[in-house]
Design an enzyme around this catalytic site. Structure first.
Site, PDB file in Angstrom:
ATOM      1  N   ARG A  26       0.551 -32.135  73.408  1.00  0.00           N
ATOM      2  CA  ARG A  26       0.594 -30.830  73.377  1.00  0.00           C
ATOM      3  C   ARG A  26       1.505 -30.318  74.554  1.00  0.00           C
ATOM      4  O   ARG A  26       1.592 -29.119  74.775  1.00  0.00           O
ATOM      5  CB  ARG A  26      -0.727 -30.435  73.790  1.00  0.00           C
ATOM      6  CG  ARG A  26      -1.697 -30.960  72.557  1.00  0.00           C
ATOM      7  CD  ARG A  26      -3.101 -30.248  72.672  1.00  0.00           C
ATOM      8  NE  ARG A  26      -3.111 -28.982  72.408  1.00  0.00           N
ATOM      9  CZ  ARG A  26      -3.472 -28.260  71.212  1.00  0.00           C
ATOM     10  NH1 ARG A  26      -3.440 -28.924  70.521  1.00  0.00           N
ATOM     11  NH2 ARG A  26      -3.302 -27.004  71.456  1.00  0.00           N
ATOM     12  N   LYS A 496      17.303 -33.442  64.697  1.00  0.00           N
ATOM     13  CA  LYS A 496      17.008 -34.815  65.394  1.00  0.00           C
ATOM     14  C   LYS A 496      17.769 -35.021  66.461  1.00  0.00           C
ATOM     15  O   LYS A 496      17.494 -35.577  67.787  1.00  0.00           O
ATOM     16  CB  LYS A 496      16.946 -35.722  64.411  1.00  0.00           C
ATOM     17  CG  LYS A 496      15.687 -36.658  63.667  1.00  0.00           C
ATOM     18  CD  LYS A 496      14.221 -36.479  63.779  1.00  0.00           C
ATOM     19  CE  LYS A 496      13.780 -35.042  64.216  1.00  0.00           C
ATOM     20  NZ  LYS A 496      12.902 -34.597  63.420  1.00  0.00           N
ATOM     21  N   GLU A 499      17.378 -32.867  69.546  1.00  0.00           N
ATOM     22  CA  GLU A 499      16.170 -32.766  70.333  1.00  0.00           C
ATOM     23  C   GLU A 499      15.946 -34.212  71.209  1.00  0.00           C
ATOM     24  O   GLU A 499      15.265 -34.050  72.323  1.00  0.00           O
ATOM     25  CB  GLU A 499      14.832 -32.655  69.739  1.00  0.00           C
ATOM     26  CG  GLU A 499      14.480 -33.439  68.454  1.00  0.00           C
ATOM     27  CD  GLU A 499      13.247 -33.102  67.850  1.00  0.00           C
ATOM     28  OE1 GLU A 499      13.048 -33.254  66.775  1.00  0.00           O
ATOM     29  OE2 GLU A 499      12.221 -32.553  68.565  1.00  0.00           O
ATOM     30  N   HIS A 515      34.518 -21.214  56.388  1.00  0.00           N
ATOM     31  CA  HIS A 515      34.461 -20.105  56.682  1.00  0.00           C
ATOM     32  C   HIS A 515      34.232 -19.530  58.159  1.00  0.00           C
ATOM     33  O   HIS A 515      33.710 -18.427  58.223  1.00  0.00           O
ATOM     34  CB  HIS A 515      33.405 -19.255  55.810  1.00  0.00           C
ATOM     35  CG  HIS A 515      33.416 -19.546  54.328  1.00  0.00           C
ATOM     36  ND1 HIS A 515      34.664 -18.760  53.515  1.00  0.00           N
ATOM     37  CD2 HIS A 515      33.170 -20.167  53.349  1.00  0.00           C
ATOM     38  CE1 HIS A 515      34.727 -19.024  52.441  1.00  0.00           C
ATOM     39  NE2 HIS A 515      33.780 -19.834  52.145  1.00  0.00           N
ATOM     40  N   LYS A 613       4.721 -32.050  71.184  1.00  0.00           N
ATOM     41  CA  LYS A 613       4.512 -32.470  69.744  1.00  0.00           C
ATOM     42  C   LYS A 613       4.049 -31.328  69.025  1.00  0.00           C
ATOM     43  O   LYS A 613       4.262 -31.395  67.999  1.00  0.00           O
ATOM     44  CB  LYS A 613       3.557 -33.826  69.857  1.00  0.00           C
ATOM     45  CG  LYS A 613       3.180 -34.361  68.386  1.00  0.00           C
ATOM     46  CD  LYS A 613       4.290 -34.969  68.033  1.00  0.00           C
ATOM     47  CE  LYS A 613       4.315 -35.402  66.628  1.00  0.00           C
ATOM     48  NZ  LYS A 613       5.534 -35.627  65.907  1.00  0.00           N
TER      49      LYS A 613
HETATM   50  O1  M6R Z   1       3.361 -30.122  63.393  1.00  0.00           O
HETATM   51  P1  M6R Z   1       4.388 -29.227  62.747  1.00  0.00           P
HETATM   52  O2  M6R Z   1       4.782 -30.011  61.690  1.00  0.00           O
HETATM   53  O3  M6R Z   1       3.930 -27.749  62.382  1.00  0.00           O
HETATM   54  O4  M6R Z   1       5.524 -28.777  63.817  1.00  0.00           O
HETATM   55  C1  M6R Z   1       6.669 -28.106  63.475  1.00  0.00           C
HETATM   56  C2  M6R Z   1       7.733 -28.243  64.449  1.00  0.00           C
HETATM   57  O5  M6R Z   1       7.351 -27.947  65.801  1.00  0.00           O
HETATM   58  C3  M6R Z   1       8.334 -29.842  64.632  1.00  0.00           C
HETATM   59  O6  M6R Z   1       8.599 -30.190  63.151  1.00  0.00           O
HETATM   60  C4  M6R Z   1       9.313 -30.005  65.535  1.00  0.00           C
HETATM   61  O7  M6R Z   1      10.314 -29.323  65.027  1.00  0.00           O
HETATM   62  C5  M6R Z   1       9.594 -31.500  65.912  1.00  0.00           C
HETATM   63  N1  M6R Z   1       9.701 -31.496  67.173  1.00  0.00           N
HETATM   64  C6  M6R Z   1      11.036 -31.771  64.969  1.00  0.00           C
HETATM   65  O8  M6R Z   1      11.101 -33.408  65.422  1.00  0.00           O
END
Ligand code: M6R
Length: 618
Positions: A26, A496, A499, A515, A613
């Site tokens: 978190r 991906k 990040e 465009h 996460k």
């Molecule tokens: O837990 P969630 O699937 O709701 O999370 C959504 C996004 O925060 C999550 O997919 C984020 O974009 C990831 N870090 C992508 O790898």
């Protein structure tokens, strides 16, 4: 964001440190804990540090052993930089009250003025610290006979925004807790400890989610918004009319974040995809391979066919899966369907009595997604969800939908959850659809072969990945292109890459490049083109040609062996699939490219900077 954990019981601080470790997904900017020992008087012992829980454990160095009341925090900074003094817990000026907070106090500026006017010395830049001074003031000025819980309630009533708060105080034998718009769960363990917490258990804990409870608590009770309680050896005490949350058996199992023979969780999770797919498909495909169905929805397939529209709401990777899913539903049914970024969901325009809004979320805790669902419900839409985490807030809120069964995902970059979201959405499209049997059988056959296809796709032995990484390493940026079903996929590939490898990326539908964005291409700019052998292939060939002519280095991801390959600098060969399932196979090289580049750059692949996460703030 942030994770909070509190524990009452023998060696409570050890329980908190263990809990925090499992909440680090978190946020992992900083960590801290506070504890009260038996017969304790005076300021509360606290420790905090920037960095991980492991750094906190070293800094604490056993100093908290034997404490029976403890709270802790793992932070994702919102108000104030990543510093020791902004790390939680935050204490009152006399050190006798200390709090941890997850959420955002929206009226922080106004409260700061109030607290300063009251003469408090504010030590951090956080919104959270204000709560402790406000509580201190309430306690010092409250009429005789008022309990700390009542003072806590008045303090909470001053806040606007979202919170999960836990407070401990010198002289008190428990923890004050409150939640609104941020998750909070109670857990109790039925061990053979010497303390007698409610239900004759050995400890009572409070946490931002159930993950830390596995292995130590057998029962959980979920708090609701506006709940305010005092938990102690005597159980849970509420204010006059508030119902006490009921404990239920803790379902599910905790999977330890062990990467096994893989150097990182992200790589392991990429390699988990065949088994994850097997699990999401399990029990959802008929034995004769002719039908695929997804149960668990409140609305029957017939009712869904009669809807005015379906809205898919999600964020990040889940949103890109939703875009692919919307394409599936559009292809296989007559329904109007649209995928929305949850944070931009125009609920009042697209929700109504005959609509369904489905949230897609790995964690089931994403605040933007949760808020979008709430808005959908307010505007008369039915709601449902696809979540990976069992018992998560979104799954409980909707009470219907499907679990993704991807297994716990630990790496911040979502990989196997994307694949399972996409597969689940395809199953949903098939469930609603009334396509001819022949077409249905063909798609089901392709779905069934997916785990094996992805397994083969994971084998990296032709050197193409290394050659692609050579092009990407040192590049200033990269451009991803795809068309049709691959257009949303390249958005996921670019996300991906950004990040985990911190490479600025642009993802565009191939036809759109000319465009405008094509102006960015100069000698050596990497262009990653996803071009499966489908009806978009000739057009992709044009797009690739246009890039190459302008000096781009083309990394081509394709299952085709024809003329398009002559325009590539590197070809990453993919398994030949039907168009409809191709995103679940073609995402693999995109994930691997991001992983390998990040690894080559020596970055913290599993915990990229500035991220967490689970994103529980708006
Ligand atoms: O837990 P969630 O699937 O709701 O999370 C959504 C996004 O925060 C999550 O997919 C984020 O974009 C990831 N870090 C992508 O790898």
């Amino acid at each position: 964001m942030c994770g909070i954990f509190g524990c009452l019981g023998a060696d409570a601080a050890a329980g908190v440190l263990n809990g925090l470790r499992k909440l680090e997904y978190r946020g992992y900017d900083s960590a801290g804990l506070a504890a009260i020992f038996p017969e304790h008087e005076g300021p509360i012992e606290t420790e905090r540090t920037t960095g991980y829980v492991a750094d906190l454990v070293s800094k604490a160095n056993g100093r908290f052993d034997g404490a029976e009341i403890s709270i802790g925090h793992t932070r994702w900074a919102t108000h104030g930089g990543v510093t020791d003094s902004n790390a939680h817990p935050h204490s009152s000026n006399d050190g006798k009250i200390t709090i941890v907070h997850n959420g955002i106090i929206e009226n922080a500026q106004e409260l700061l003025e109030r607290v300063e006017n009251l003469g408090y010395d504010v030590q951090s830049e956080t919104d959270s610290e204000l709560i402790v001074h406000l509580l201190d003031h309430e306690l010092n000025t409250q009429p005789v006979g008022r309990t700390p819980l009542e003072a806590f309630k008045s303090t909470i009533s001053l806040l606007k925004g979202s919170w999960a708060v836990a407070v401990i105080m010198t002289g008190m034998d428990g923890i004050l807790i409150a939640r609104k718009g941020a998750p909070l769960v109670l857990g109790r363990g039925s061990g053979s400890g010497t303390c007698s917490y409610q239900g004759n258990c050995s400890h009572l804990c409070v946490s931002s989610d159930v993950q830390p409870f596995y292995g130590s608590c057998s029962e959980v009770a979920y708090l609701d918004d506006d709940d305010i309680f005092y938990i102690s050896k005597n159980g849970i005490e509420g204010l006059e009319d508030s119902p006490i949350p009921e404990f239920e058996v803790l379902e599910g199992v905790y999977e330890e974040g062990d990467s096994g023979i893989f150097p990182h969780m992200m790589l392991k999770e990429i390699h988990d995809q065949p088994i994850a797919l097997t699990n999401v498909l399990g029990g959802r495909i008929s034995a004769d391979g002719t039908r695929a169905e997804l149960g668990g929805f409140k609305l029957s397939p017939k009712q869904m066919r009669g809807l005015d529209r379906i809205n898919l709401v999600a964020c990040g990777t889940a949103y890109y899966a939703a875009l692919v899913g919307a394409n599936y539903i559009r292809q296989l049914t007559e329904l109007t369907v649209e995928a929305f970024r949850a944070s931009e969901f125009p609920a009042s325009d697209v929700c109504g009595p005959n609509t369904l809004t489905i949230a897609i979320s790995q964690s089931g805790e994403t605040k933007d997604t949760l808020d979008a669902l709430q808005e959908a419900r307010k505007n008369g839409s039915e709601i449902s969800s696809f979540c990976n985490v069992i018992g998560s807030t979104i799954a409980r809120m909707t009470g219907n939908g499907a679990y993704l069964y991807a297994g716990a995902e630990f790496a911040v970059a979502s990989t196997k959850a994307f694949t399972n979201m996409t597969a689940a959405l395809l199953l949903l499209a098939l469930t609603i659809s009334e396509i001819p049997d022949k077409q249905r059988k063909k798609i089901v056959r392709e779905i069934r072969s997916l785990p094996a296809m992805v397994s083969r796709q994971l084998i990296e032995e032709d050197g193409s990945m290394e050659s692609a990484i050579e092009i990407l390493d040192g590049a200033k940026s990269a451009i991803f292109i795809g068309r049709g079903i691959s257009a949303p996929l390249v958005l996921e590939g670019a996300l991906k890459m950004m990040e985990v490898a911190y490479l600025p990326c642009l993802a565009y539908p191939g036809g759109e490049l000319k465009h405008g964005p094509i102006a960015l291409i100069e000698e050596g700019t990497p262009v990653i083109a996803v071009a499966p052998h489908d009806s978009t292939l000739p057009l992709m060939e044009s797009s690739i040609r246009e890039c190459r002519t302008r000096g781009a280095k083309i990394i081509l991801i394709t299952d085709h062996e024809g003329p398009i390959t002559q325009f590539a600098d590197v070809i990453i060969q993919t398994q030949a699939t039907g168009t409809i399932v191709s995103p679940m196979v073609n995402v693999v090289p995109l994930q691997l490219l991001a992983y390998h580049l990040a690894d080559q750059k020596g970055l913290n692949v599993d915990r990229p900077r500035n991220l967490a996460k689970s994103v529980t703030v708006v």
